[in-house]
Design an enzyme around this catalytic site. Structure first.
Site, short mmCIF file in Angstrom:
data_model
loop_
_atom_site.label_atom_id
_atom_site.label_comp_id
_atom_site.label_asym_id
_atom_site.label_seq_id
_atom_site.Cartn_x
_atom_site.Cartn_y
_atom_site.Cartn_z
CG ASP A 6 95.47 22.16 45.82
OD1 ASP A 6 94.31 22.09 45.98
OD2 ASP A 6 96.46 21.96 46.17
CG HIS A 23 85.04 25.67 46.79
ND1 HIS A 23 86.02 24.66 47.02
CD2 HIS A 23 84.96 24.66 48.33
CE1 HIS A 23 86.80 23.67 47.47
NE2 HIS A 23 85.35 23.32 47.77
CG LEU A 117 90.93 33.10 26.85
CD1 LEU A 117 92.23 32.29 27.32
CD2 LEU A 117 90.47 33.17 28.04
#
Length: 231
Positions: A6, A23, A117
């Site tokens: 955020d 962004h 991962l």
């Protein structure tokens, strides 16, 4: 580990930049943290990329986000694959552009056998919708006679979630100063430790990531029980 990334827009606005630049730099932060998570031995990392509520944002901002997503899926998957990362995407694919859905499918297929991962990206995702879909699946199975309603328990519900088999995160990090989970992984976060960070996501560094892990290790996780010396 799960992260609500955020603060991109607020980061840009504080610098007099368009939200699209926030962004862009947020995507760079995601790349940085994914690499660090793999180095740190994190087995599963889930990033909240785009919520089902984010469609309410201005059309121009949504277009910018989808452009970044396309670029990520086209340019980053090869590097993820070379580093043994498995990529998964959760959330409703209905509503996403067909070319994005095709890119997601190819990325998941290409990395499916990787054992490093597991990077899960939540796109067009909502925790309530996840739970509603699981309930509907179980109800349909019960009506069809393939499931005894008495057999519906936490394990059955967890297995019916569209996001399954996503393991429960041990730690949730939310950047940007807000202290809420915003309809993210409602089922899976039941016993997660939560860390709310003031720093906006584009500024979240590998040092911040390491500090979050250190803080997590300080936490006393009892899962509703007591310490042995308190019994």
């Amino acid at each position: 580990m799960a992260i609500i990334m955020d603060g991109n827009g607020r980061w840009a606005q504080a610098r007099g930049l368009p939200r699209s630049m926030g962004h862009y730099f947020g995507a760079e932060a995601a790349r940085r943290i994914v690499r660090q998570a793999a180095r740190a031995g994190v087995t599963h990392l889930t990033l909240f990329g785009f919520s089902s509520e984010n469609w309410r944002r201005p059309a121009t901002e949504i277009a910018d986000l989808m452009h970044l997503l396309r670029n990520y899926l086209r340019r980053d998957v090869a590097a993820l694959h070379e580093n043994g990362v498995r990529l998964r995407v959760i959330g409703a694919r209905e509503g996403l552009a067909p070319d994005i859905v095709a890119l997601i499918d190819r990325a998941e297929q290409r990395t499916a056998a990787n054992a490093g991962l597991t990077l899960t990206i939540a796109l067009n995702y909502g925790g309530r919708a996840d739970l509603a879909t699981a309930a509907r699946r179980l109800a349909e199975a019960a009506v069809a006679g393939s499931l005894d309603p008495a057999a519906i328990d936490e394990t059955a519900l967890a297995g019916a979630l569209p996001s399954a088999p996503l393991p429960d995160p041990d730690l949730l990090i939310r950047t940007g100063g807000e202290q809420r989970i915003s309809n993210f992984l409602l089922w899976q976060l039941a016993y997660a430790e939560m860390l709310f960070v003031e720093r906006f996501w584009p500024d979240f560094s590998v040092e911040d990531f390491a500090a979050a892990i250190t803080e997590f290790r300080r936490r006393d996780r009892r899962f509703g029980s007591l310490k042995a010396n308190m019994v």
